[in-house]
Design an enzyme around this catalytic site. Structure first.
Site, PDB file in Angstrom:
ATOM      1  N   HIS A  21     -65.919  63.344  97.081  1.00  0.00           N
ATOM      2  CA  HIS A  21     -66.255  64.498  97.717  1.00  0.00           C
ATOM      3  C   HIS A  21     -67.328  65.345  96.727  1.00  0.00           C
ATOM      4  O   HIS A  21     -68.287  65.621  97.333  1.00  0.00           O
ATOM      5  CB  HIS A  21     -64.998  65.205  98.182  1.00  0.00           C
ATOM      6  CG  HIS A  21     -65.319  66.684  98.730  1.00  0.00           C
ATOM      7  ND1 HIS A  21     -64.830  66.952  99.953  1.00  0.00           N
ATOM      8  CD2 HIS A  21     -65.842  67.898  98.135  1.00  0.00           C
ATOM      9  CE1 HIS A  21     -65.233  68.321 100.232  1.00  0.00           C
ATOM     10  NE2 HIS A  21     -65.702  68.610  99.170  1.00  0.00           N
ATOM     11  N   GLU A  22     -66.789  65.385  95.681  1.00  0.00           N
ATOM     12  CA  GLU A  22     -67.618  66.381  94.728  1.00  0.00           C
ATOM     13  C   GLU A  22     -69.041  65.962  94.263  1.00  0.00           C
ATOM     14  O   GLU A  22     -69.999  66.512  94.285  1.00  0.00           O
ATOM     15  CB  GLU A  22     -66.707  66.666  93.485  1.00  0.00           C
ATOM     16  CG  GLU A  22     -65.625  67.513  93.434  1.00  0.00           C
ATOM     17  CD  GLU A  22     -65.961  68.930  94.290  1.00  0.00           C
ATOM     18  OE1 GLU A  22     -67.070  69.402  93.899  1.00  0.00           O
ATOM     19  OE2 GLU A  22     -65.295  69.419  95.055  1.00  0.00           O
TER      20      GLU A  22
ATOM     21  N   HIS B 279     -71.513  66.287  96.897  1.00  0.00           N
ATOM     22  CA  HIS B 279     -72.319  67.631  96.622  1.00  0.00           C
ATOM     23  C   HIS B 279     -73.440  67.397  95.477  1.00  0.00           C
ATOM     24  O   HIS B 279     -74.525  67.884  95.601  1.00  0.00           O
ATOM     25  CB  HIS B 279     -71.325  68.774  96.201  1.00  0.00           C
ATOM     26  CG  HIS B 279     -70.482  69.279  97.448  1.00  0.00           C
ATOM     27  ND1 HIS B 279     -70.780  69.703  98.531  1.00  0.00           N
ATOM     28  CD2 HIS B 279     -69.186  69.275  97.529  1.00  0.00           C
ATOM     29  CE1 HIS B 279     -69.774  69.999  99.403  1.00  0.00           C
ATOM     30  NE2 HIS B 279     -68.696  69.546  98.536  1.00  0.00           N
TER      31      HIS B 279
ATOM     32  N   ASP C 239     -66.243  74.946 101.625  1.00  0.00           N
ATOM     33  CA  ASP C 239     -67.312  74.532 101.775  1.00  0.00           C
ATOM     34  C   ASP C 239     -67.873  75.115 103.137  1.00  0.00           C
ATOM     35  O   ASP C 239     -69.136  75.598 103.192  1.00  0.00           O
ATOM     36  CB  ASP C 239     -67.535  73.149 101.900  1.00  0.00           C
ATOM     37  CG  ASP C 239     -67.352  72.261 100.652  1.00  0.00           C
ATOM     38  OD1 ASP C 239     -67.787  72.862  99.574  1.00  0.00           O
ATOM     39  OD2 ASP C 239     -66.727  71.104 100.474  1.00  0.00           O
TER      40      ASP C 239
HETATM   41 ZN   LIG Z   1     -66.743  70.508  98.651  1.00  0.00          ZN
END
Ligand SMILES: [Zn+2]
Length: 237
Positions: free
Chosen positions: A68-69, A72, A170
Protein backbone atom coordinates in the site's frame (compact mmCIF):
# COMPACT_ATOMS: atom_id res chain seq x y z
CA UNK A 1 11.77 8.97 13.06
CA UNK A 2 14.01 7.62 15.84
CA UNK A 3 14.02 4.04 17.05
CA UNK A 4 13.51 2.65 13.57
CA UNK A 5 15.42 -0.13 11.86
CA UNK A 6 15.99 -0.18 8.12
CA UNK A 7 14.97 -3.55 6.70
CA UNK A 8 15.18 -2.97 2.97
CA UNK A 9 15.49 -0.51 0.11
CA UNK A 10 12.88 -0.51 -2.67
CA UNK A 11 12.94 1.96 -5.61
CA UNK A 12 15.89 3.41 -3.65
CA UNK A 13 13.60 4.25 -0.71
CA UNK A 14 14.70 3.11 2.76
CA UNK A 15 12.00 0.89 4.31
CA UNK A 16 12.03 1.18 8.09
CA UNK A 17 10.20 -0.60 10.84
CA UNK A 18 9.67 0.95 14.23
CA UNK A 19 11.10 -0.95 17.23
CA UNK A 20 7.54 -1.32 18.59
CA UNK A 21 7.22 -3.99 15.88
CA UNK A 22 9.10 -6.38 18.14
CA UNK A 23 6.01 -6.27 20.39
CA UNK A 24 3.33 -5.55 17.78
CA UNK A 25 4.18 -8.40 15.42
CA UNK A 26 4.05 -11.17 18.08
CA UNK A 27 0.90 -9.53 19.47
CA UNK A 28 -0.87 -9.71 16.09
CA UNK A 29 0.34 -13.30 15.69
CA UNK A 30 -1.12 -14.09 19.12
CA UNK A 31 -4.46 -12.46 18.21
CA UNK A 32 -4.66 -14.60 15.04
CA UNK A 33 -3.73 -17.70 17.07
CA UNK A 34 -6.54 -17.26 19.62
CA UNK A 35 -9.32 -15.91 17.37
CA UNK A 36 -11.83 -18.59 16.37
CA UNK A 37 -12.26 -19.51 12.70
CA UNK A 38 -12.60 -17.99 10.14
CA UNK A 39 -10.87 -14.87 11.56
CA UNK A 40 -8.14 -16.82 13.34
CA UNK A 41 -6.62 -20.26 13.80
CA UNK A 42 -7.88 -21.21 17.29
CA UNK A 43 -9.02 -24.65 16.15
CA UNK A 44 -5.98 -25.50 13.98
CA UNK A 45 -4.02 -28.55 15.16
CA UNK A 46 -1.25 -29.31 15.96
CA UNK A 47 -0.31 -26.25 17.98
CA UNK A 48 2.98 -25.60 16.10
CA UNK A 49 1.02 -25.36 12.86
CA UNK A 50 -1.46 -22.97 14.51
CA UNK A 51 1.29 -20.56 15.61
CA UNK A 52 3.17 -20.90 12.32
CA UNK A 53 0.06 -19.83 10.37
CA UNK A 54 -0.73 -17.06 12.87
CA UNK A 55 2.80 -15.63 12.57
CA UNK A 56 2.84 -15.95 8.77
CA UNK A 57 -0.50 -14.11 8.60
CA UNK A 58 0.84 -11.27 10.78
CA UNK A 59 3.99 -10.95 8.62
CA UNK A 60 2.00 -11.02 5.36
CA UNK A 61 -0.41 -8.43 6.76
CA UNK A 62 2.47 -6.01 7.29
CA UNK A 63 3.80 -6.92 3.85
CA UNK A 64 0.46 -5.85 2.35
CA UNK A 65 0.63 -2.55 4.29
CA UNK A 66 4.07 -2.10 2.72
CA UNK A 67 2.63 -2.68 -0.78
CA UNK A 68 0.00 0.00 0.00
CA UNK A 69 2.73 2.48 1.01
CA UNK A 70 4.89 1.57 -2.00
CA UNK A 71 2.00 2.33 -4.35
CA UNK A 72 1.85 5.88 -2.91
CA UNK A 73 5.64 6.17 -3.19
CA UNK A 74 5.76 4.91 -6.75
CA UNK A 75 3.33 7.58 -7.97
CA UNK A 76 5.04 10.24 -5.88
CA UNK A 77 8.35 9.44 -7.57
CA UNK A 78 6.69 9.49 -10.98
CA UNK A 79 5.28 12.93 -10.19
CA UNK A 80 8.79 14.06 -9.31
CA UNK A 81 8.39 14.33 -5.54
CA UNK A 82 11.02 12.33 -3.67
CA UNK A 83 10.27 9.95 -0.81
CA UNK A 84 12.65 10.18 2.12
CA UNK A 85 11.63 6.89 3.73
CA UNK A 86 8.72 4.58 4.46
CA UNK A 87 8.05 3.77 8.11
CA UNK A 88 5.79 0.92 9.12
CA UNK A 89 3.86 1.37 12.34
CA UNK A 90 1.21 -0.32 14.41
CA UNK A 91 -1.84 0.35 12.26
CA UNK A 92 -0.23 1.34 9.00
CA UNK A 93 2.65 2.99 7.32
CA UNK A 94 3.82 6.51 6.63
CA UNK A 95 5.54 7.61 3.45
CA UNK A 96 7.61 10.65 4.31
CA UNK A 97 7.64 12.86 1.23
CA UNK A 98 10.26 15.45 0.45
CA UNK A 99 8.02 18.48 0.24
CA UNK A 100 4.32 18.42 -0.60
CA UNK A 101 2.55 17.92 -3.87
CA UNK A 102 0.63 21.08 -4.54
CA UNK A 103 -1.18 19.89 -7.63
CA UNK A 104 -4.66 18.84 -6.37
CA UNK A 105 -5.30 16.32 -9.17
CA UNK A 106 -1.95 14.62 -8.59
CA UNK A 107 -2.41 14.61 -4.82
CA UNK A 108 -5.84 13.03 -5.13
CA UNK A 109 -4.51 10.34 -7.48
CA UNK A 110 -1.54 9.63 -5.25
CA UNK A 111 -3.76 9.35 -2.17
CA UNK A 112 -6.27 7.12 -3.96
CA UNK A 113 -3.75 4.60 -5.26
CA UNK A 114 -3.01 3.30 -1.72
CA UNK A 115 -6.56 2.23 -0.80
CA UNK A 116 -6.95 1.02 -4.39
CA UNK A 117 -3.97 -1.33 -4.01
CA UNK A 118 -5.32 -2.62 -0.66
CA UNK A 119 -8.72 -3.16 -2.30
CA UNK A 120 -7.21 -5.07 -5.24
CA UNK A 121 -5.14 -7.30 -2.91
CA UNK A 122 -8.24 -7.87 -0.75
CA UNK A 123 -10.60 -8.72 -3.60
CA UNK A 124 -8.08 -11.02 -5.32
CA UNK A 125 -7.46 -12.97 -2.09
CA UNK A 126 -11.18 -13.23 -1.25
CA UNK A 127 -11.86 -14.38 -4.81
CA UNK A 128 -9.11 -17.04 -4.60
CA UNK A 129 -10.66 -18.35 -1.38
CA UNK A 130 -14.17 -18.23 -2.82
CA UNK A 131 -13.24 -19.99 -6.06
CA UNK A 132 -10.70 -22.58 -4.91
CA UNK A 133 -11.51 -23.41 -1.28
CA UNK A 134 -12.92 -26.95 -1.43
CA UNK A 135 -14.52 -26.69 2.04
CA UNK A 136 -18.23 -25.88 2.47
CA UNK A 137 -17.34 -22.78 4.53
CA UNK A 138 -14.05 -21.01 5.23
CA UNK A 139 -14.41 -21.79 8.95
CA UNK A 140 -14.32 -25.53 8.19
CA UNK A 141 -11.56 -25.34 5.60
CA UNK A 142 -7.82 -25.76 5.95
CA UNK A 143 -5.52 -23.17 7.48
CA UNK A 144 -4.02 -22.04 4.18
CA UNK A 145 -7.39 -20.87 2.84
CA UNK A 146 -8.16 -19.38 6.25
CA UNK A 147 -5.01 -17.29 5.96
CA UNK A 148 -5.94 -16.18 2.43
CA UNK A 149 -9.42 -15.25 3.66
CA UNK A 150 -8.16 -13.30 6.72
CA UNK A 151 -5.63 -11.31 4.66
CA UNK A 152 -8.25 -10.58 1.99
CA UNK A 153 -10.80 -9.48 4.57
CA UNK A 154 -8.41 -7.17 6.46
CA UNK A 155 -7.14 -5.60 3.22
CA UNK A 156 -10.70 -4.73 2.16
CA UNK A 157 -11.32 -3.21 5.64
CA UNK A 158 -8.05 -1.25 5.37
CA UNK A 159 -9.05 0.07 1.95
CA UNK A 160 -12.48 1.23 3.18
CA UNK A 161 -11.05 2.67 6.42
CA UNK A 162 -8.45 4.63 4.46
CA UNK A 163 -11.12 6.11 2.22
CA UNK A 164 -12.86 7.86 5.15
CA UNK A 165 -12.64 11.51 4.04
CA UNK A 166 -10.78 12.89 7.07
CA UNK A 167 -7.12 13.31 8.02
CA UNK A 168 -4.96 11.34 8.57
CA UNK A 169 -6.62 8.77 6.32
CA UNK A 170 -5.88 8.79 2.58
CA UNK A 171 -9.48 9.92 2.10
CA UNK A 172 -8.51 13.11 3.98
CA UNK A 173 -5.92 13.84 1.30
CA UNK A 174 -8.46 13.25 -1.44
CA UNK A 175 -10.87 15.62 0.34
CA UNK A 176 -8.13 18.25 0.78
CA UNK A 177 -7.28 18.01 -2.90
CA UNK A 178 -10.96 18.63 -3.78
CA UNK A 179 -11.17 21.55 -1.32
CA UNK A 180 -7.83 22.96 -2.50
CA UNK A 181 -9.27 23.63 -5.93
CA UNK A 182 -11.64 26.13 -4.24
CA UNK A 183 -9.54 27.58 -1.37
CA UNK A 184 -5.90 27.80 -0.38
CA UNK A 185 -3.93 24.75 0.70
CA UNK A 186 -3.69 25.66 4.41
CA UNK A 187 -7.44 26.30 4.72
CA UNK A 188 -8.19 23.04 2.90
CA UNK A 189 -5.86 21.17 5.28
CA UNK A 190 -7.53 22.76 8.32
CA UNK A 191 -10.98 21.72 7.11
CA UNK A 192 -9.93 18.12 6.44
CA UNK A 193 -8.09 17.97 9.80
CA UNK A 194 -11.10 19.39 11.69
CA UNK A 195 -13.27 16.71 10.13
CA UNK A 196 -10.72 14.10 11.28
CA UNK A 197 -10.83 15.43 14.85
CA UNK A 198 -14.64 15.48 14.95
CA UNK A 199 -14.70 11.92 13.63
CA UNK A 200 -12.08 10.87 16.20
CA UNK A 201 -14.12 12.37 19.07
CA UNK A 202 -17.28 10.60 17.89
CA UNK A 203 -15.40 7.31 17.55
CA UNK A 204 -13.86 7.83 20.98
CA UNK A 205 -17.27 8.30 22.61
CA UNK A 206 -18.76 5.29 20.82
CA UNK A 207 -15.58 3.34 21.69
CA UNK A 208 -15.86 4.12 25.42
CA UNK A 209 -19.33 2.55 25.34
CA UNK A 210 -18.48 -0.40 23.12
CA UNK A 211 -14.92 -1.32 22.20
CA UNK A 212 -11.50 -0.49 23.58
CA UNK A 213 -10.03 -0.89 20.07
CA UNK A 214 -12.18 1.93 18.74
CA UNK A 215 -10.76 4.24 21.44
CA UNK A 216 -7.20 3.36 20.35
CA UNK A 217 -8.06 4.02 16.69
CA UNK A 218 -9.77 7.31 17.68
CA UNK A 219 -6.63 8.50 19.50
CA UNK A 220 -4.54 7.53 16.46
CA UNK A 221 -6.83 9.52 14.13
CA UNK A 222 -6.89 12.58 16.42
CA UNK A 223 -3.11 12.65 16.70
CA UNK A 224 -2.68 12.14 12.97
CA UNK A 225 -5.11 14.96 12.13
CA UNK A 226 -3.33 17.34 14.51
CA UNK A 227 0.10 16.42 13.17
CA UNK A 228 -0.94 16.99 9.56
CA UNK A 229 -2.35 20.41 10.42
CA UNK A 230 0.79 21.45 12.35
CA UNK A 231 3.09 20.26 9.56
CA UNK A 232 1.26 22.20 6.84
CA UNK A 233 1.09 25.38 8.96
CA UNK A 234 4.80 25.23 9.73
CA UNK A 235 5.54 24.83 6.03
CA UNK A 236 3.52 27.87 5.17
CA UNK A 237 4.28 30.33 7.92
ZN1 LIG B 1 -2.27 5.16 2.32
Amino acid sequence: MGNSIQIARIFGIPIKIHVSFLIVLPFFAWVFAVQPEPYGFAGTQPETLRYAFALATAILLFASVLVHELSHSYLSLRYGTGIREISLYLIGGVSAMEGELRDPAKEATMAFVGPLSSLIIGIVLLAVNYLFNPAASTAEGNALFMMIFILGYINVILALFNLIPAFPMDGGRILRALLASRMNFVEATEKAATLGKILALLMGVVGLLTSFWLVIIAIFIYMGASAEERQVKSLRY
